[in-house]
Design a protein around this motif. Sequence first.
Motif, PDB file in Angstrom:
ATOM      1  N   VAL A 173      -0.417  -1.938  12.683  1.00 47.34           N
ATOM      2  CA  VAL A 173      -1.647  -2.362  11.636  1.00 47.34           C
ATOM      3  C   VAL A 173      -1.332  -1.654  10.415  1.00 47.34           C
ATOM      4  O   VAL A 173      -1.660  -2.445   9.606  1.00 47.34           O
ATOM      5  N   LEU A 174      -0.939  -0.456  10.555  1.00 44.59           N
ATOM      6  CA  LEU A 174      -0.807   0.341   9.165  1.00 44.59           C
ATOM      7  C   LEU A 174       0.224  -0.310   8.419  1.00 44.59           C
ATOM      8  O   LEU A 174       0.314   0.033   6.890  1.00 44.59           O
ATOM      9  N   GLN A 175       1.063  -0.792   9.098  1.00 45.21           N
ATOM     10  CA  GLN A 175       2.360  -1.208   8.324  1.00 45.21           C
ATOM     11  C   GLN A 175       1.808  -2.508   7.529  1.00 45.21           C
ATOM     12  O   GLN A 175       2.518  -2.753   6.381  1.00 45.21           O
ATOM     13  N   THR A 176       1.119  -3.255   7.714  1.00 49.00           N
ATOM     14  CA  THR A 176       0.539  -4.420   7.203  1.00 49.00           C
ATOM     15  C   THR A 176      -0.035  -4.025   5.928  1.00 49.00           C
ATOM     16  O   THR A 176       0.095  -4.690   4.845  1.00 49.00           O
ATOM     17  N   ILE A 177      -0.625  -2.887   5.797  1.00 47.62           N
ATOM     18  CA  ILE A 177      -1.265  -2.347   4.532  1.00 47.62           C
ATOM     19  C   ILE A 177      -0.149  -1.815   3.764  1.00 47.62           C
ATOM     20  O   ILE A 177      -0.124  -1.880   2.719  1.00 47.62           O
ATOM     21  N   HIS A 178       0.823  -1.153   4.219  1.00 47.15           N
ATOM     22  CA  HIS A 178       1.712  -0.332   3.552  1.00 47.15           C
ATOM     23  C   HIS A 178       2.813  -1.444   2.731  1.00 47.15           C
ATOM     24  O   HIS A 178       3.159  -1.431   1.872  1.00 47.15           O
ATOM     25  N   ASP A 179       2.781  -2.527   3.647  1.00 47.76           N
ATOM     26  CA  ASP A 179       3.512  -3.691   2.978  1.00 47.76           C
ATOM     27  C   ASP A 179       2.839  -4.588   2.129  1.00 47.76           C
ATOM     28  O   ASP A 179       3.251  -5.623   1.493  1.00 47.76           O
ATOM     29  N   THR A 180       1.510  -4.453   1.964  1.00 44.62           N
ATOM     30  CA  THR A 180       0.456  -5.059   1.030  1.00 44.62           C
ATOM     31  C   THR A 180       0.474  -6.404   1.519  1.00 44.62           C
ATOM     32  O   THR A 180       0.432  -7.238   0.820  1.00 44.62           O
TER      33      THR A 180
END
Length: 268
Positions: free
Chosen positions: A160-167
């Motif tokens: 989930v957090l990766q999707t924000i990190h990856d914008t």
Amino acid sequence: MKIRDNARKDEQQRDAGRDRWPVDGTTGQPLEPRAQPGYYPGYHTLSQQAFWDEATRKVVLARVHDVPPIRFFSPEEARLMQAICDRLLPQDDRDEEHRIPLVNYIDTRLYHRRIDGYRYEDMPPDHEAHRLGLQAIETIARHMYDRSFVDLGQGEQDAVLQTIHDTNPPAAQDIWQRMSVQRFWMLLMQDVVDAYYAHPYAWDEIGFGGPAYPRGYMRLEGGKPEPWEVEEQRYEWRAPDEALSDTYRPVGGPGGHKQQPSGQEGTH
């Protein structure tokens, strides 16, 4: 018997989180939580407090003994923020007594509206950005797994957090229209890292000599420790198998640093 039962319960609770412990890079076995992780065993910054001035000593000791209460986040937000902090900067290598209360210190900054003196034009005030970000993370978790973020496994939370990190978040687009995905990620990470490395327990972990005033430092070259510091003792370790933190990806995903401004460009 009661003492034995309590000891057994404590051991069961401790072992329940074994899948979150860092792994010994040589043996492949989980590394048990300890009072002082890091490469500087036996080093304690607070042992040098007699050499600090009174104002410095008061500020540093308060970070250990006077943990501020939660006043900005609601109970639900605080629980969610804790789960997020546990993934962004895991403290599973620390025993419970020596974990740094990141949420409390982030909460205090937002409660008092403390800022860096500028704000990006495509971002709301920090306290609003954090609230919106928590809503977005919860929405993404339910979109991806149909469960609350706090109920997910560590690998799912990382995803989930990766999707924000990856914008590239797959949900909560109404929120991302109100603020930059990338700038929110940078804000979140800055607050987590700032809260962690402002604490004396983190200083012990990295061998930081503590406040230099008024004594100062004398061994400024060659990487040599000061007389009150200890030699570095490295050991090999890696993240748990389910975690994504051992895989480096630049902010913005494989392309890296999408629309990353320099300095304070875009601020007001």
